[in-house]
Motif scaffolding. Structure first.
Motif, mmCIF file in Angstrom:
data_model
loop_
_atom_site.group_PDB
_atom_site.id
_atom_site.type_symbol
_atom_site.label_atom_id
_atom_site.label_comp_id
_atom_site.label_asym_id
_atom_site.label_seq_id
_atom_site.Cartn_x
_atom_site.Cartn_y
_atom_site.Cartn_z
ATOM 1 N N ASP A 273 0.828 -1.213 0.000
ATOM 2 C CA ASP A 273 0.000 0.000 0.000
ATOM 3 C C ASP A 273 0.859 1.259 0.000
ATOM 4 N N GLU A 274 1.925 1.248 0.800
ATOM 5 C CA GLU A 274 2.787 2.427 0.906
ATOM 6 C C GLU A 274 3.408 2.777 -0.444
ATOM 7 N N PHE A 275 3.936 1.775 -1.136
ATOM 8 C CA PHE A 275 4.625 2.067 -2.392
ATOM 9 C C PHE A 275 3.655 2.260 -3.550
ATOM 10 N N PHE A 276 2.482 1.657 -3.452
ATOM 11 C CA PHE A 276 1.466 1.942 -4.460
ATOM 12 C C PHE A 276 1.106 3.428 -4.413
ATOM 13 N N ALA A 280 1.952 6.063 -7.330
ATOM 14 C CA ALA A 280 0.769 6.669 -7.947
ATOM 15 C C ALA A 280 0.879 8.189 -7.951
ATOM 16 N N THR A 281 1.431 8.747 -6.876
ATOM 17 C CA THR A 281 1.628 10.195 -6.810
ATOM 18 C C THR A 281 2.559 10.665 -7.917
ATOM 19 N N ALA A 282 3.632 9.906 -8.146
ATOM 20 C CA ALA A 282 4.588 10.279 -9.190
ATOM 21 C C ALA A 282 3.975 10.138 -10.578
ATOM 22 N N VAL A 283 3.250 9.049 -10.822
ATOM 23 C CA VAL A 283 2.654 8.829 -12.140
ATOM 24 C C VAL A 283 1.652 9.927 -12.473
ATOM 25 N N LEU A 305 -2.044 2.688 -11.744
ATOM 26 C CA LEU A 305 -1.461 3.567 -10.725
ATOM 27 C C LEU A 305 -2.091 4.954 -10.809
ATOM 28 N N ARG A 306 -2.236 5.419 -12.016
ATOM 29 C CA ARG A 306 -2.780 6.764 -12.223
ATOM 30 C C ARG A 306 -4.228 6.869 -11.713
ATOM 31 N N SER A 307 -4.992 5.792 -11.899
ATOM 32 C CA SER A 307 -6.396 5.812 -11.462
ATOM 33 C C SER A 307 -6.564 5.380 -10.009
ATOM 34 N N GLY A 308 -5.483 4.871 -9.404
ATOM 35 C CA GLY A 308 -5.557 4.441 -8.005
ATOM 36 C C GLY A 308 -6.221 3.101 -7.807
ATOM 37 N N ASN A 309 -6.272 2.256 -8.833
ATOM 38 C CA ASN A 309 -6.938 0.952 -8.742
ATOM 39 C C ASN A 309 -5.923 -0.115 -8.306
ATOM 40 N N LYS A 310 -5.877 -0.371 -7.006
ATOM 41 C CA LYS A 310 -4.874 -1.288 -6.451
ATOM 42 C C LYS A 310 -5.061 -2.714 -6.950
ATOM 43 N N GLU A 311 -6.312 -3.183 -6.963
ATOM 44 C CA GLU A 311 -6.543 -4.576 -7.314
ATOM 45 C C GLU A 311 -6.147 -4.865 -8.758
ATOM 46 N N LYS A 315 -3.070 -7.339 -9.981
ATOM 47 C CA LYS A 315 -3.241 -8.425 -10.955
ATOM 48 C C LYS A 315 -2.330 -8.228 -12.161
ATOM 49 N N GLY A 316 -2.255 -6.982 -12.621
ATOM 50 C CA GLY A 316 -1.384 -6.699 -13.761
ATOM 51 C C GLY A 316 0.074 -6.948 -13.447
ATOM 52 N N LEU A 317 0.478 -6.573 -12.254
ATOM 53 C CA LEU A 317 1.866 -6.786 -11.851
ATOM 54 C C LEU A 317 2.170 -8.279 -11.736
#
Length: 718
Positions: A273-276, A280-283, A305-311, A315-317
């Motif tokens: 969560d921390e690094f997401f 995301a802030t940088a992207v 990352l840009r949209s803030g969609n963690k799930e 999955k993509g990662l």
């Protein structure tokens, strides 16, 4: 080359706890062909020992010394250096790096009207990497785009005019430890379209061989580096994002970092969560048009990352990781086997009564693993034993399963066996599972400096220290033959788990009641003529003379033909090279006198049949001393080995239990007068035996097995 040295060059060197490197660094500066230098050293809060060292090194009148009372970081130190600099040019140098002898002269000669000039640099993995090419290239100067030249994000190896620094108020960002070069580079991106670059090497960038004890900034954890990078990226965008060229340059640096590091960043689920959030802030400040130009999997990750969609990002990662692993696996059978091991075998249930053994990288059925195995089968203990060999058809006593090293079976049994027993380091890619118990028997009492007690690494693997540290974290138990070794192992290996101080199982044979009968059988099997005495020659390898990792050259210096001529009536010679040595020893013309037993499994059996040992810096003499038989040391390259390649823990000249001999003639003479030598060294031998051999009593194997398999602790040593 001649150059106008009227203009002064200020070389700025931040220094923090790098005394093992800074001497070389300073020498490379002080002996530059360009002498009009101002050398500004900023001690950034180093400890007392490192401070004392650098302050004693400040002897040249050209050196300006600045001391920060606390550690503020490389950026703060460089800024301090810039305030003090009085030269017409400025050059930044790290305290663990080096310059070629005419680096500043070449750069100053060719900068002309440009604000800066850049030389070529080479990564310095080991000291021998500084050897210059036989025919250096002809000097060539080529102008290239500033963005291209600085895409690596480093301001090192750049000679800069001070006027440019003052005009554009170049300062380094002090809020992070790493990536602060970006704040110095950005002015070039803003104001300089092209810069000259040389094709001549001017700079050696050292890759520190000990990233565990004293890492460089780039050797810190991925978490630390990511936090630093994103912070400076965001602040640089805030300050310079309005300039199109600068923003584009910063965005490309971020994308480069992301693509190289993203998988490593998210290996620890606890910090997901921390690094997401951080990334995301940088992207979200990056130019969105750049996302569309990325490969599809990177494009999807950046979009999530840009949209803030963690799930969806997770999955993509995961797909990214799986695809990368599979793509890598199908590049060859070796990679495919490792893929099957990690994806399938490691998910199989662990078998509590499986023990896997390996000795000397699968080359031998020998050493302490052999003794432990034979104790298990002789006492009918209920364990399934697996032995690893390079030859899958290897025959050994008992009902052990024999597997070929790096075969699919090898990976299967390492995945499911509860117990691992090895006398060497295990491959880095093997995964120790929860519940595994790893007994590291090791393979000798150390004479030569080991791992973290070594200053430089000359061996074929320049990442020796890093790899060793990662491998040794898996060891649950480490055997020790004496208190001297225990102390060294804890220091040199950074070992903080349980040391089994029982002596080496491999030496039990030297105390066995039937050792004389066994020696007779071994002599007969080898074909040693009856009535002949045996001289065992067992030298070690030289770190700097290799073909590749694990394969070292060796040129025999002992004159065997002269030995045969002088001693052949009474003696034969048994040759036992180190298992790392790849060369076959030539014994042509020495039939009946010289026996090449380098591939003989158990060196302890060769100790039994030998009347005299000749060695050099190999640890074999510590084991052989259990026999209380004469030892000769053929040390023709003592100074180089002791002072350059390794260094010793012992006072070698005064502590070893035998004479140091430099020539074949001296060795022959010593053998001819062996009885006199035994008397001369008797007192020293007794002292040596008490210090290094007194733990051995012929029962080390029993103690180890009872501790490892049944948790029994032997009676404490008296």
């Amino acid at each position: 080359m001649t150059s106008n040295q009227e203009q002064k060059v200020s070389i700025i060197i931040p220094y923090y706890n790098s005394m093992e490197f800074v001497g070389d660094c300073l020498n490379s500066v002080l002996f530059q062909s360009y002498s009009n230098l101002e050398i500004i050293i900023i001690n950034d809060g180093s400890d007392q020992e490192n401070t004392l060292y650098i302050e004693q090194s400040v002897t040249d009148e050209r050196i300006v010394y600045i001391k920060n009372e606390a550690k503020h970081g490389v950026a703060f130190s460089r800024n301090q250096g810039l305030k003090k600099a009085t030269g017409e040019y400025v050059f930044f140098l790290d305290s663990d790096d080096l310059l070629t002898e005419n680096a500043i002269e070449i750069l100053a000669e060719n900068i002309q009207d440009h604000p800066a000039i850049i030389g070529q640099r080479k990564r310095l993995l080991r000291p021998t990497d500084m050897e210059m090419p036989i025919e250096p290239p002809e000097l060539n100067v080529e102008e290239k785009s500033s963005r291209t030249l600085f895409k690596g994000g480093s301001i090192l190896n750049v000679l800069i005019k001070s006027d440019f620094i003052h005009e554009h108020n170049i300062q380094f960002y002090e809020e992070t430890q790493g990536y602060t070069d970006m704040s110095g580079i950005i002015q070039f991106i803003l104001y300089v379209e092209k810069l000259p670059t040389l094709n001549i090497r001017t700079y050696y960038k050292r890759v520190r061989n000990d990233p565990i004890s004293n890492p460089s900034l780039v050797q810190r954890s991925i978490e630390e580096r990511t936090k630093d990078f994103v912070r400076i990226y965001l602040d640089m965008v805030k300050a310079y994002g309005g300039a199109e060229g600068a923003k584009q340059f910063l965005d490309h640096l971020f994308l480069h970092f992301y693509r190289r590091q993203v998988i490593s960043i998210f290996t620890d689920e606890k910090h997901f969560d921390e690094f997401f959030t951080l990334l995301a802030t940088a992207v979200n400040v990056m130019d969105p048009s750049l996302i569309s130009s990325q490969p599809s999997h990177i494009r999807k990750e950046l979009t999530h990352l840009r949209s803030g969609n963690k799930e969806k990002f997770k999955k993509g990662l995961q797909f990214h990781i799986e695809a990368r692993d599979f793509k890598n696996a199908i590049k060859g059978f070796t990679r495919l086997k490792r893929y099957i091991y990690k994806k399938f075998f490691l998910k199989r249930p662990m078998k509590d009564n499986y023990i896997i053994f390996e000795s000397f990288l699968g080359k031998n059925y020998s050493d302490s693993p052999r003794n432990i195995y034979e104790y298990i089968i002789e006492n009918n203990l209920d364990y399934q034993c697996i032995w690893v060999f390079n030859d899958k058809n290897r025959k050994i006593p008992g009902n052990a399963k024999v597997v070929k090293r790096f075969s699919l079976a090898y990976y299967y049994y390492f995945a499911v066996s509860k117990y691992w027993i090895n006398n060497m380091r295990q491959p880095l890619h093997l995964v120790k599972r929860q519940g595994n118990v790893f007994l590291e028997t090791w393979h000798g009492t150390p004479l030569k400096k080991l791992v973290f007690d070594m200053r430089d690494v000359y061996s074929a693997n320049p990442r020796y220290k890093r790899d060793f540290y990662m491998q040794s974290r898996a060891w649950d138990y480490l055997l020790s033959p004496n208190s001297y070794s225990s102390e060294i192992f804890r220091s040199a290996f950074k070992f903080d788990k349980e040391m089994l101080e029982y002596g080496y199982p491999r030496n039990d044979i030297l105390y066995a009641p039937d050792k004389e009968e066994r020696a007779s059988r071994v002599k007969e099997a080898i074909g040693i003529p009856k009535g002949k005495k045996v001289v065992l020659y067992a030298p070690t390898w030289r770190d700097d003379d290799f073909y590749e990792p694990g394969k070292y050259k060796f040129q025999l210096q002992l004159d065997l033909h002269k030995m045969k001529e002088k001693l052949g009536e009474d003696y034969v010679v048994a040759l036992r090279m180190h298992y790392f040595i790849a060369d076959d020893i030539n014994v042509e013309g020495l039939d009946g006198f010289a026996f090449n037993l380098s591939k003989y499994d158990d060196i302890a059996e060769l100790y039994l049949i030998s009347d005299i040992l000749i060695t050099d810096y190999s640890s074999v003499f510590f084991d052989y001393a259990n026999m209380k038989r004469p030892i000769l040391f053929f040390t023709y390259d003592l100074e180089k080995y002791r002072d350059q390649l390794r260094g010793f823990y012992l006072d070698f000249e005064n502590d070893v239990p035998g004479p140091l001999l430099r020539t074949s003639d001296a060795v022959i003479d010593a053998i001819a007068n062996i009885e006199s030598l035994k008397k001369d060294y008797a007192e020293r031998y007794d002292t040596f035996y008490e210090r290094f051999c007194s733990w051995h009593d012929g029962k080390s194997t029993e103690k180890v097995v009872k501790k490892l398999l049944f948790g029994e602790n032997p009676k404490p040593k008296q």
